[in-house]
Design a protein around this motif. Structure first.
Motif, short mmCIF file in Angstrom:
data_model
loop_
_atom_site.label_atom_id
_atom_site.label_comp_id
_atom_site.label_asym_id
_atom_site.label_seq_id
_atom_site.Cartn_x
_atom_site.Cartn_y
_atom_site.Cartn_z
N TYR A 109 9.83 31.11 -21.66
CA TYR A 109 8.70 30.75 -20.80
C TYR A 109 7.39 31.28 -21.38
CZ TYR A 109 6.01 29.93 -16.55
OH TYR A 109 5.07 29.50 -15.65
N TYR B 3 4.63 21.61 -17.36
CA TYR B 3 4.60 22.42 -16.14
C TYR B 3 4.55 21.56 -14.88
CZ TYR B 3 3.92 26.09 -19.49
OH TYR B 3 4.11 26.94 -20.54
N THR C 100 11.08 22.21 -20.08
CA THR C 100 10.39 23.02 -19.07
C THR C 100 10.69 22.52 -17.66
OG1 THR C 100 8.64 23.36 -20.70
CG2 THR C 100 8.15 23.98 -18.44
#
Length: 460
Positions: free
Chosen positions: A256, A286, A351
């Motif tokens: 991350y 994101y 992600t």
């Protein structure tokens, strides 16, 4: 809390994009020794000296090129590196925002000043997460914990998604100092609303309905009670489930923080996106993480509500999904070569799927010890910040030659660390309240009739 986490992560990532504009390439032109420029084609727009020298946009007020900021990725990465009461998380965010307002001044004074300022901001951010976890222990009914905590925590991904392109836009139109003034001002404004609207616990909130107050207090029961200054430190240190959370979160945070602090640099030096493209492309992953983390919380609560799986099983499933699948796509990024489309696609998938771990290991502290949730998050968050310091330095070392092979190593190392975390939590993780976290009433209940995960969540 959602907007609080959004502000905190906006304050955390703004430097990673602004740094592209703050960096001074002494020649004003791309380095001929940069092997990634030789490996990947560069479009004419990305060779604009105004962008490369950090001037952002012709005619825009700018305080000058920062000569102290080197192009060395080692230095670029360095700056990115027990509570009760509603006031503490509020002051944590506000103090960080206030310090952010001083960033342009610190940058002009020198690298050491900027590093020191970012370190102080880290202290302000550090109290925010444990304090908010402690508040959820008093506000979140057990069968709503996953969705409430993942929704509020998803503000972090939302903040990164908004801040990255917004930072690039502000930098391009107003100059990089305006980035820190806007972000810092937003944090101070959030603090005003927080102090007006939020109370420490349901019984002290001036505007909550009687029905809602009684429902929350009765459903949580003694689990939301205060522990005062009495904390079972030795049992905590010997707790295998706690150490599994610590190690797994450290492994998850490695990937991350690698992306959070270094993705704009990868977009810039390898894929050669211009400043505005860089901000948007860096933010896209994101958006998926935000959506997946919210959905994972709803799904986890539904599984517990219907008693389909135990708490332990739910936490392990979402942790495995949120670590192993993203690891596979990170490896794919490393082999995407110069294809910006493939790289961004794999990064977005990685992600996004990583967001599902929000309903797994990242809220497991409140499962094993709701009474000490804030303390445990303080412990796990402290260990969890270690990758935030080490990972950017490792990225700088691995990519010192700016080559595709170096960045491939970055992504493969991150994938391997994530996989290790998944294995650790699968073997040693637990969703059962630990014996050292039980109050006197709960100990008596366990002695008389036994204690199980399902009983903990089924008493409503």
């Amino acid at each position: 809390m959602f907007f609080g986490f959004a502000v905190v992560y906006g304050l955390r990532v703004n430097l990673s994009v602004a740094m592209v504009a703050m960096v001074n390439n002494t020649s004003g032109q791309p380095s001929t020794n940069n092997s990634s420029l030789q490996e990947c084609p560069v479009t004419p727009s990305t060779l604009d000296p105004a962008v490369l020298m950090g001037l952002c946009h012709p005619g825009v007020p700018f305080r000058g090129v920062l000569l102290w900021v080197p192009a060395d990725p080692d230095t670029r990465g360095l700056p990115g590196g027990a509570s009760r009461g509603a006031d503490l998380p509020g002051w944590g965010v506000v103090s960080t925002a206030a310090l952010t307002l001083l960033t342009p001044l610190a940058a002009e004074m020198g690298a050491s000043w900027l590093f020191a300022l970012r370190a102080l901001e880290g202290f302000g951010e550090g109290v925010t997460f444990p304090a908010m976890m402690a508040m959820w222990a008093r506000w979140a009914p057990p069968l709503e914990r996953s969705r409430l905590m993942t929704f509020s925590g998803a503000g972090a991904n939302f903040g990164a998604f908004i801040a990255l392109p917004l930072t690039a836009f502000i930098c391009h139109t107003l100059g990089w100092p305006a980035v820190f003034y806007c972000c810092g001002g937003a944090g101070c404004l959030w603090g005003l609303f927080w102090f007006i609207l939020v109370a420490d616990e349901p019984c002290s909130h001036p505007r909550i309905s009687v029905h809602e107050r009684d429902y929350i207090i009765n459903s949580i029961g003694s689990q939301g009670g205060s522990h005062g200054w009495s904390v079972p430190l030795i049992p905590m240190l010997l707790s295998v489930p706690l150490w599994s959370i610590i190690l797994t979160q450290m492994c998850a945070n490695w990937a991350y923080y690698t992306l959070l602090t270094s993705l704009p640099t990868y977009m810039d030096t390898v894929l050669h996106f211009d400043l505005r493209q860089n901000g948007f492309m860096s933010a896209l992953p994101y958006l998926g993480a935000w959506l997946f983390s919210v959905m994972s919380g709803v799904m986890a609560d539904n599984l517990l509500e219907r008693e389909i799986l135990s708490i332990t099983a739910v936490r392990k499933i979402f942790t495995l999904t949120g670590l192993l699948l993203p690891a596979a796509f990170l490896v794919a990024v490393g082999f995407a070569g110069c294809s910006g489309v493939l790289a961004v696609t794999f990064l977005t998938l990685s992600t996004s799927l990583g967001g599902t771990s929000a309903a797994g290991v990242f809220i497991n502290q409140i499962d094993i010890a709701p009474r000490y949730a804030g303390v445990l998050l303080g412990i796990t968050n402290t260990f969890g910040t270690i990758p935030g310091v080490v990972a950017p330095i490792a990225v700088g070392y691995l990519t010192k030659d700016h080559s595709l092979a170096g960045w491939r190593n970055v992504f493969c190392v991150s994938a391997g660390v994530s996989a290790v975390g998944a294995v650790i939590f699968t073997l040693f993780g637990s969703g059962k309240i630990q014996s050292w976290a039980l109050g006197d009433e709960e100990v008596e209940s366990e002695t008389e009739g036994g204690h199980s995960e399902r009983q903990t969540y089924g008493h409503i």
